[in-house]
Design a protein around this motif. Structure first.
Motif, PDB file in Angstrom:
ATOM      1  N   PHE A  10      -6.125   3.742  -1.388  1.00 28.96           N
ATOM      2  CA  PHE A  10      -4.867   3.770  -0.656  1.00 28.96           C
ATOM      3  C   PHE A  10      -3.770   4.225  -1.593  1.00 28.96           C
ATOM      4  O   PHE A  10      -3.631   3.694  -2.688  1.00 28.96           O
ATOM      5  CB  PHE A  10      -4.515   2.367  -0.136  1.00 28.96           C
ATOM      6  CG  PHE A  10      -5.468   1.830   0.885  1.00 28.96           C
ATOM      7  CD1 PHE A  10      -5.180   1.921   2.237  1.00 28.96           C
ATOM      8  CD2 PHE A  10      -6.654   1.229   0.505  1.00 28.96           C
ATOM      9  CE1 PHE A  10      -6.052   1.416   3.177  1.00 28.96           C
ATOM     10  CE2 PHE A  10      -7.533   0.719   1.450  1.00 28.96           C
ATOM     11  CZ  PHE A  10      -7.233   0.819   2.782  1.00 28.96           C
ATOM     12  N   ASP A  11      -3.003   5.207  -1.158  1.00 29.32           N
ATOM     13  CA  ASP A  11      -1.856   5.683  -1.929  1.00 29.32           C
ATOM     14  C   ASP A  11      -0.637   5.573  -1.023  1.00 29.32           C
ATOM     15  O   ASP A  11      -0.460   6.392  -0.113  1.00 29.32           O
ATOM     16  CB  ASP A  11      -2.088   7.121  -2.378  1.00 29.32           C
ATOM     17  CG  ASP A  11      -0.939   7.677  -3.189  1.00 29.32           C
ATOM     18  OD1 ASP A  11      -0.170   6.881  -3.772  1.00 29.32           O
ATOM     19  OD2 ASP A  11      -0.801   8.910  -3.243  1.00 29.32           O
ATOM     20  N   ILE A  12       0.157   4.547  -1.231  1.00 32.73           N
ATOM     21  CA  ILE A  12       1.405   4.428  -0.476  1.00 32.73           C
ATOM     22  C   ILE A  12       2.378   5.377  -1.161  1.00 32.73           C
ATOM     23  O   ILE A  12       2.939   5.057  -2.213  1.00 32.73           O
ATOM     24  CB  ILE A  12       1.897   2.973  -0.435  1.00 32.73           C
ATOM     25  CG1 ILE A  12       0.876   2.152   0.361  1.00 32.73           C
ATOM     26  CG2 ILE A  12       3.290   2.889   0.185  1.00 32.73           C
ATOM     27  CD1 ILE A  12       1.194   0.704   0.524  1.00 32.73           C
ATOM     28  N   LYS A  13       2.484   6.583  -0.586  1.00 33.58           N
ATOM     29  CA  LYS A  13       3.317   7.618  -1.192  1.00 33.58           C
ATOM     30  C   LYS A  13       4.779   7.218  -1.175  1.00 33.58           C
ATOM     31  O   LYS A  13       5.503   7.521  -2.111  1.00 33.58           O
ATOM     32  CB  LYS A  13       3.105   8.951  -0.491  1.00 33.58           C
ATOM     33  CG  LYS A  13       1.691   9.469  -0.650  1.00 33.58           C
ATOM     34  CD  LYS A  13       1.570  10.936  -0.338  1.00 33.58           C
ATOM     35  CE  LYS A  13       1.316  11.172   1.105  1.00 33.58           C
ATOM     36  NZ  LYS A  13       1.001  12.562   1.430  1.00 33.58           N
ATOM     37  N   SER A  14       5.179   6.532  -0.104  1.00 35.63           N
ATOM     38  CA  SER A  14       6.558   6.034  -0.065  1.00 35.63           C
ATOM     39  C   SER A  14       6.710   4.985   1.022  1.00 35.63           C
ATOM     40  O   SER A  14       6.031   5.035   2.045  1.00 35.63           O
ATOM     41  CB  SER A  14       7.552   7.177   0.186  1.00 35.63           C
ATOM     42  OG  SER A  14       7.404   7.686   1.497  1.00 35.63           O
ATOM     43  N   PHE A  15       7.559   4.035   0.750  1.00 36.94           N
ATOM     44  CA  PHE A  15       8.051   3.118   1.761  1.00 36.94           C
ATOM     45  C   PHE A  15       9.550   3.047   1.547  1.00 36.94           C
ATOM     46  O   PHE A  15      10.013   2.625   0.480  1.00 36.94           O
ATOM     47  CB  PHE A  15       7.447   1.716   1.664  1.00 36.94           C
ATOM     48  CG  PHE A  15       8.072   0.775   2.666  1.00 36.94           C
ATOM     49  CD1 PHE A  15       7.741   0.856   4.003  1.00 36.94           C
ATOM     50  CD2 PHE A  15       9.025  -0.147   2.280  1.00 36.94           C
ATOM     51  CE1 PHE A  15       8.334   0.023   4.938  1.00 36.94           C
ATOM     52  CE2 PHE A  15       9.630  -0.989   3.207  1.00 36.94           C
ATOM     53  CZ  PHE A  15       9.277  -0.904   4.540  1.00 36.94           C
ATOM     54  N   LEU A  61       1.525   6.861   4.056  1.00 37.86           N
ATOM     55  CA  LEU A  61       0.294   6.426   3.422  1.00 37.86           C
ATOM     56  C   LEU A  61      -0.726   7.555   3.385  1.00 37.86           C
ATOM     57  O   LEU A  61      -0.908   8.267   4.375  1.00 37.86           O
ATOM     58  CB  LEU A  61      -0.273   5.241   4.223  1.00 37.86           C
ATOM     59  CG  LEU A  61      -1.677   4.758   3.921  1.00 37.86           C
ATOM     60  CD1 LEU A  61      -1.743   4.086   2.568  1.00 37.86           C
ATOM     61  CD2 LEU A  61      -2.130   3.781   5.007  1.00 37.86           C
ATOM     62  N   HIS A  62      -1.404   7.716   2.235  1.00 34.08           N
ATOM     63  CA  HIS A  62      -2.565   8.600   2.131  1.00 34.08           C
ATOM     64  C   HIS A  62      -3.770   7.708   1.883  1.00 34.08           C
ATOM     65  O   HIS A  62      -3.740   6.821   1.026  1.00 34.08           O
ATOM     66  CB  HIS A  62      -2.417   9.617   0.997  1.00 34.08           C
ATOM     67  CG  HIS A  62      -3.638  10.474   0.847  1.00 34.08           C
ATOM     68  ND1 HIS A  62      -3.899  11.513   1.692  1.00 34.08           N
ATOM     69  CD2 HIS A  62      -4.671  10.402  -0.009  1.00 34.08           C
ATOM     70  CE1 HIS A  62      -5.056  12.064   1.338  1.00 34.08           C
ATOM     71  NE2 HIS A  62      -5.545  11.405   0.314  1.00 34.08           N
ATOM     72  N   ASN A  76     -10.206  12.090   4.161  1.00 40.30           N
ATOM     73  CA  ASN A  76      -8.817  11.958   3.719  1.00 40.30           C
ATOM     74  C   ASN A  76      -7.924  11.985   4.940  1.00 40.30           C
ATOM     75  O   ASN A  76      -8.100  12.829   5.818  1.00 40.30           O
ATOM     76  CB  ASN A  76      -8.428  13.113   2.778  1.00 40.30           C
ATOM     77  CG  ASN A  76      -9.159  13.021   1.466  1.00 40.30           C
ATOM     78  OD1 ASN A  76      -8.970  12.080   0.721  1.00 40.30           O
ATOM     79  ND2 ASN A  76     -10.018  13.991   1.196  1.00 40.30           N
ATOM     80  N   MET A  77      -6.998  11.047   4.999  1.00 44.85           N
ATOM     81  CA  MET A  77      -6.063  11.050   6.117  1.00 44.85           C
ATOM     82  C   MET A  77      -4.689  10.591   5.650  1.00 44.85           C
ATOM     83  O   MET A  77      -4.579   9.779   4.733  1.00 44.85           O
ATOM     84  CB  MET A  77      -6.572  10.212   7.288  1.00 44.85           C
ATOM     85  CG  MET A  77      -6.833   8.770   7.000  1.00 44.85           C
ATOM     86  SD  MET A  77      -7.454   7.854   8.440  1.00 44.85           S
ATOM     87  CE  MET A  77      -9.142   8.339   8.482  1.00 44.85           C
ATOM     88  N   ASP A  78      -3.682  11.161   6.281  1.00 45.29           N
ATOM     89  CA  ASP A  78      -2.299  10.774   6.034  1.00 45.29           C
ATOM     90  C   ASP A  78      -1.796  10.040   7.266  1.00 45.29           C
ATOM     91  O   ASP A  78      -2.027  10.482   8.395  1.00 45.29           O
ATOM     92  CB  ASP A  78      -1.428  11.999   5.757  1.00 45.29           C
ATOM     93  CG  ASP A  78      -1.768  12.640   4.417  1.00 45.29           C
ATOM     94  OD1 ASP A  78      -1.814  11.901   3.418  1.00 45.29           O
ATOM     95  OD2 ASP A  78      -1.998  13.860   4.371  1.00 45.29           O
ATOM     96  N   ILE A  79      -1.132   8.924   7.035  1.00 49.67           N
ATOM     97  CA  ILE A  79      -0.622   8.095   8.121  1.00 49.67           C
ATOM     98  C   ILE A  79       0.850   7.826   7.870  1.00 49.67           C
ATOM     99  O   ILE A  79       1.228   7.444   6.758  1.00 49.67           O
ATOM    100  CB  ILE A  79      -1.389   6.746   8.200  1.00 49.67           C
ATOM    101  CG1 ILE A  79      -2.875   6.997   8.417  1.00 49.67           C
ATOM    102  CG2 ILE A  79      -0.811   5.850   9.274  1.00 49.67           C
ATOM    103  CD1 ILE A  79      -3.749   5.764   8.260  1.00 49.67           C
TER     104      ILE A  79
END
Length: 166
Positions: free
Chosen positions: A28-33, A52-53, A66-69
């Protein structure tokens, strides 16, 4: 990142976070919050946008998925330090208001832990590389998406009577 409730003033508390974590083979890569914390009566509300990636092996063929949410979050925090008494009328004896809350210590909460739990909930239960993934052969291990199975089909004589019905 620990946020103390005393840091939340009338204008709210701004949060900008990014971090990564793993759960087994899932990455899990929380690219930004980007969000904020506001006081709402006896509770606190965290609102913001989670980017999230997620990557993991396919549930059928083990190829990478791979999915981006992107998700707008609204989290209600109850700084009770412990679960409320079981006298309510909702799920697990909690009132309807308490059932959707994160119960936190009386003086702080960990935004990384809250975002981690939300990220786990956002990922689909069945993770496939593509909708029509054929998986792998149980006999020879061939990826049925890209190659033909070389196994010979073995029949079980106990099912012979049913094969005649075809």
């Amino acid at each position: 990142m620990i946020i103390y409730y005393e840091q939340v003033h009338d204008e709210g508390f701004i949060i900008n976070e990014a971090f990564s974590f793993a759960e087994g083979d899932d990455k899990f890569d929380i690219k930004s919050f980007s969000g904020r914390v506001d006081k709402a009566g006896d509770a606190y509300v965290v609102t913001g946008k989670l980017n999230l990636h997620f990557s993991c092996p396919c549930d059928r063929c083990l190829e990478p998925v791979n999915m981006d949410i992107e998700e707008d979050l609204i989290l209600t925090l109850s700084p009770l330090g412990e679960y409320p008494p079981m006298e309510g009328d909702g799920e697990d004896g909690l009132s309807d208001e308490e059932a959707g809350m994160y119960v936190t210590p009386k003086d702080h909460f960990d935004i990384h832990e809250l975002l981690r739990e939300e990220a786990l909930l956002l990922v689909p239960e069945k993770r496939l590389c593509k909708e029509d993934c054929k998986g792998i052969c149980q006999g020879c291990g061939a990826s049925l998406n890209t190659e033909k199975c070389t196994c010979t089909k073995q029949t079980d004589s106990r099912w012979a009577a049913l094969d005649k019905l075809k």
